[in-house]
Design a protein around this motif. Structure first.
Motif, PDB file in Angstrom:
ATOM      1  N   GLY A 240       0.978  -1.156  -0.155  1.00 30.62           N
ATOM      2  CA  GLY A 240      -0.038   0.162  -0.002  1.00 30.62           C
ATOM      3  C   GLY A 240       0.725   1.108   0.018  1.00 30.62           C
ATOM      4  N   PHE A 241       0.175   2.389  -0.020  1.00 32.10           N
ATOM      5  CA  PHE A 241       0.754   3.536   0.114  1.00 32.10           C
ATOM      6  C   PHE A 241       1.485   4.090   1.274  1.00 32.10           C
ATOM      7  N   GLY A 242       2.876   4.869   1.074  1.00 34.10           N
ATOM      8  CA  GLY A 242       3.200   5.305   2.312  1.00 34.10           C
ATOM      9  C   GLY A 242       3.052   6.784   2.716  1.00 34.10           C
ATOM     10  N   LEU A 243       2.186   6.980   3.973  1.00 30.70           N
ATOM     11  CA  LEU A 243       2.160   8.362   4.655  1.00 30.70           C
ATOM     12  C   LEU A 243       3.030   8.470   5.584  1.00 30.70           C
ATOM     13  N   PRO A 244       4.353   8.682   5.579  1.00 29.75           N
ATOM     14  CA  PRO A 244       5.233   8.866   6.773  1.00 29.75           C
ATOM     15  C   PRO A 244       5.144  10.131   7.501  1.00 29.75           C
ATOM     16  N   ASN A 245       5.257   9.631   8.768  1.00 27.19           N
ATOM     17  CA  ASN A 245       5.355  10.857   9.969  1.00 27.19           C
ATOM     18  C   ASN A 245       6.460  11.869   9.457  1.00 27.19           C
ATOM     19  N   LEU A 246       5.957  13.281   9.374  1.00 32.00           N
ATOM     20  CA  LEU A 246       6.816  14.258   8.871  1.00 32.00           C
ATOM     21  C   LEU A 246       8.015  14.599   9.925  1.00 32.00           C
ATOM     22  N   ASP A 247       7.935  13.905  10.973  1.00 27.97           N
ATOM     23  CA  ASP A 247       9.155  14.074  11.946  1.00 27.97           C
ATOM     24  C   ASP A 247      10.004  12.650  12.062  1.00 27.97           C
ATOM     25  N   GLY A 248       9.653  11.987  11.312  1.00 28.22           N
ATOM     26  CA  GLY A 248      10.395  10.602  10.891  1.00 28.22           C
ATOM     27  C   GLY A 248      10.995  10.412   9.549  1.00 28.22           C
ATOM     28  N   VAL A 249      11.268   9.284   9.287  1.00 25.17           N
ATOM     29  CA  VAL A 249      11.891   8.939   7.914  1.00 25.17           C
ATOM     30  C   VAL A 249      10.732   8.188   7.022  1.00 25.17           C
ATOM     31  N   THR A 250      11.164   8.116   5.755  1.00 21.96           N
ATOM     32  CA  THR A 250      10.440   7.680   4.688  1.00 21.96           C
ATOM     33  C   THR A 250      10.745   6.220   4.349  1.00 21.96           C
ATOM     34  N   ARG A 251       9.984   5.471   3.658  1.00 23.25           N
ATOM     35  CA  ARG A 251      10.431   4.354   2.882  1.00 23.25           C
ATOM     36  C   ARG A 251      11.629   4.761   1.847  1.00 23.25           C
ATOM     37  N   THR A 252      12.015   3.515   1.314  1.00 23.93           N
ATOM     38  CA  THR A 252      12.885   3.703   0.183  1.00 23.93           C
ATOM     39  C   THR A 252      12.372   4.508  -1.197  1.00 23.93           C
ATOM     40  N   LEU A 253      13.129   5.643  -1.672  1.00 23.93           N
ATOM     41  CA  LEU A 253      12.784   6.236  -2.717  1.00 23.93           C
ATOM     42  C   LEU A 253      13.227   5.251  -3.839  1.00 23.93           C
ATOM     43  N   SER A 254      12.212   4.854  -5.087  1.00 28.44           N
ATOM     44  CA  SER A 254      12.429   3.955  -6.005  1.00 28.44           C
ATOM     45  C   SER A 254      12.481   4.498  -7.097  1.00 28.44           C
ATOM     46  N   ALA A 255      13.179   3.910  -8.023  1.00 31.24           N
ATOM     47  CA  ALA A 255      13.227   4.729  -9.701  1.00 31.24           C
ATOM     48  C   ALA A 255      11.836   4.813 -10.153  1.00 31.24           C
ATOM     49  N   ARG A 256      10.785   3.881  -9.548  1.00 31.38           N
ATOM     50  CA  ARG A 256       9.455   4.209 -10.161  1.00 31.38           C
ATOM     51  C   ARG A 256       8.604   5.166  -9.358  1.00 31.38           C
ATOM     52  N   TYR A 257       9.348   5.918  -8.639  1.00 36.61           N
ATOM     53  CA  TYR A 257       8.579   6.957  -7.931  1.00 36.61           C
ATOM     54  C   TYR A 257       7.673   7.674  -9.023  1.00 36.61           C
ATOM     55  N   HIS A 258       8.107   7.839 -10.317  1.00 35.36           N
ATOM     56  CA  HIS A 258       7.400   9.073 -11.060  1.00 35.36           C
ATOM     57  C   HIS A 258       5.968   8.100 -11.374  1.00 35.36           C
ATOM     58  N   LYS A 259       5.767   6.973 -11.500  1.00 32.56           N
ATOM     59  CA  LYS A 259       4.363   6.385 -11.764  1.00 32.56           C
ATOM     60  C   LYS A 259       3.379   6.903 -10.845  1.00 32.56           C
ATOM     61  N   ASP A 260       3.318   6.563  -9.495  1.00 33.69           N
ATOM     62  CA  ASP A 260       2.330   7.507  -8.681  1.00 33.69           C
ATOM     63  C   ASP A 260       2.762   7.903  -7.532  1.00 33.69           C
ATOM     64  N   GLY A 261       4.212   7.787  -7.089  1.00 36.35           N
ATOM     65  CA  GLY A 261       4.708   8.355  -5.847  1.00 36.35           C
ATOM     66  C   GLY A 261       4.208   7.560  -4.692  1.00 36.35           C
ATOM     67  N   SER A 262       3.629   6.408  -4.869  1.00 35.58           N
ATOM     68  CA  SER A 262       2.770   5.631  -3.548  1.00 35.58           C
ATOM     69  C   SER A 262       3.710   5.597  -2.379  1.00 35.58           C
ATOM     70  N   GLU A 263       5.099   5.222  -2.638  1.00 42.69           N
ATOM     71  CA  GLU A 263       5.766   4.630  -1.542  1.00 42.69           C
ATOM     72  C   GLU A 263       6.003   5.833  -0.601  1.00 42.69           C
ATOM     73  N   ILE A 264       5.890   7.131  -1.075  1.00 38.45           N
ATOM     74  CA  ILE A 264       6.165   8.559  -0.146  1.00 38.45           C
ATOM     75  C   ILE A 264       5.263   9.322  -0.432  1.00 38.45           C
ATOM     76  N   LEU A 265       4.141   9.580   0.280  1.00 35.75           N
ATOM     77  CA  LEU A 265       3.434  10.459  -0.181  1.00 35.75           C
ATOM     78  C   LEU A 265       3.225  11.529   1.102  1.00 35.75           C
ATOM     79  N   ILE A 266       3.106  12.867   0.978  1.00 35.76           N
ATOM     80  CA  ILE A 266       3.105  13.985   1.806  1.00 35.76           C
ATOM     81  C   ILE A 266       1.651  14.318   2.198  1.00 35.76           C
ATOM     82  N   SER A 267       1.345  14.224   3.273  1.00 36.23           N
ATOM     83  CA  SER A 267       0.105  14.675   3.744  1.00 36.23           C
ATOM     84  C   SER A 267      -0.074  16.031   3.686  1.00 36.23           C
ATOM     85  N   GLN A 268      -1.260  16.539   3.249  1.00 34.92           N
ATOM     86  CA  GLN A 268      -1.565  17.976   3.128  1.00 34.92           C
ATOM     87  C   GLN A 268      -2.580  18.403   4.003  1.00 34.92           C
TER      88      GLN A 268
END
Length: 349
Positions: A240-268
């Motif tokens: 599933g997608f990743g919505l990391p804690n802004l005071d923590g760390v993210t999952r690994t940024l992958s080369a496929r990030y351009h497709k949907d950005g799902s592994e690292i999404l920023i809450s607004q």
């Protein structure tokens, strides 16, 4: 060789990508005398950032034509040995690892350069899965070949989360040429991998306050990602997608990030769909000094490049540990540059 001072040395940057290893070695006084990278988009970025366009396909480069150098750096291709790459190739019924002629055997092109130029030190990087791929056979072949070439090998998986706000585990492989360093270290080179200082790294530290709305997920994509996560959660899977804690760390940024950005999404916040990282933020997440580096390719290519890159701060930390060994060798009376030059002369006959 060029400068024979204690602090400076020559290095080459193979499978260079966008120069993560280069930045690490330059930070301790290294001068790059040759680079190679086959991807034209990465070549464009590399040229814009470092003022030189890398040579292309390493298979088309005659090893003897590569300039002499003290340290060889190479982030040789990840895909044949990565979990995702192996899974994809298995599903397609294709070979992987050293059986993949197109990519896996690039390690042997790298070893040809090592054999021809006999650098004093190797600084190699690859994916974590390299050590377990093919039930360990791939790693045994690599380590045996480096041993055969005359190198004492040190390897460790390092998580970049000690230096940037991102979990990113990669294996770093350091080789010291025995014929150069044994006179100073007859019982083995006292190399130690770096340990982070333990300071927390917060995702929010790399984020911009104002971001173009084009990076906000559409309603259709956001709904799809939520449904996808719900489906797998019901099956007991963690996909599933990743919505990391802004005071923590993210999952690994992958080369496929351009497709949907799902592994690292920023809450607004409530009422707004999350957003992707911008390419500049992705660069900061990887530890590149984006205050002085300009993105010169499309967003898609920038995401791919950062997702495939080496974290420069980790490369620098490893390079500084190599520097400690070189300084110790000097203190023990070994001029390792001269020793390496003598060995090259003997090899040349």
């Amino acid at each position: 060789m060029t400068d024979q001072s204690t602090s400076s040395f020559d290095f080459i940057d193979l499978f260079a990508g966008i120069g993560g290893l280069r930045l690490g070695l330059e930070s301790i006084g290294g001068e790059c005398v040759f680079s190679s990278e086959w991807d034209k988009h990465s070549q464009k970025t590399y040229e814009a950032w470092y003022g030189e366009r890398p040579a292309g396909d390493i298979n088309l480069i005659e090893p003897s034509s590569v300039p002499n150098h003290h340290i060889l750096a190479a982030g040789f291709p990840c895909q044949p040995f990565s979990l995702a790459g192996v899974s994809k190739k298995n599903s397609l019924g294709r070979a992987h690892g050293f059986d993949d002629v197109k990519q896996g055997n690039l390690f042997f092109a790298l070893s040809d350069v090592i054999e021809a130029k006999k650098p004093a030190v190797l600084l190699l990087e690859n994916v974590k899965n390299l050590v377990s791929h093919d039930r360990g056979k791939t790693w045994r072949v690599i380590s045996a070949r480096l041993d055969e070439l005359g190198y004492e090998v040190h390897a460790r998986i390092i998580d970049a989360a000690g230096w940037v706000p991102q979990h990113r585990e990669r294996i770093f492989i350091i080789g010291f040429r025995r014929e150069v360093f044994t006179p100073a270290f007859p019982e083995g080179v006292p190399f130690e991998f770096p340990v982070s200082d333990g300071r927390p790294h917060a995702l929010r530290s790399i984020l911009d306050e104002e971001v173009d709305s084009k990076y906000t997920l559409s309603d259709l994509l956001w709904r799809y990602l939520q449904n996808y996560a719900d489906k797998h959660r019901a099956k007991g899977n963690g996909f599933g997608f990743g919505l990391p804690n802004l005071d923590g760390v993210t999952r690994t940024l992958s080369a496929r990030y351009h497709k949907d950005g799902s592994e690292i999404l920023i809450s607004q916040g409530l009422g707004r769909n999350p957003r992707r990282l911008t390419p500049v933020e992705a660069g900061r997440l990887m530890g590149f000094p984006m205050d002085r580096l300009e993105i010169v390719v499309s967003d898609t290519q920038a995401y791919r490049q950062f997702g495939n890159a080496v974290v420069p701060k980790v490369a620098e930390a490893v390079a500084r540990q190599i520097e400690i060994v070189l300084q110790q060798a000097r203190l023990l009376g070994l001029d390792w540059k001269v020793r390496m030059g003598e060995e090259l002369e003997l090899a040349a006959g």
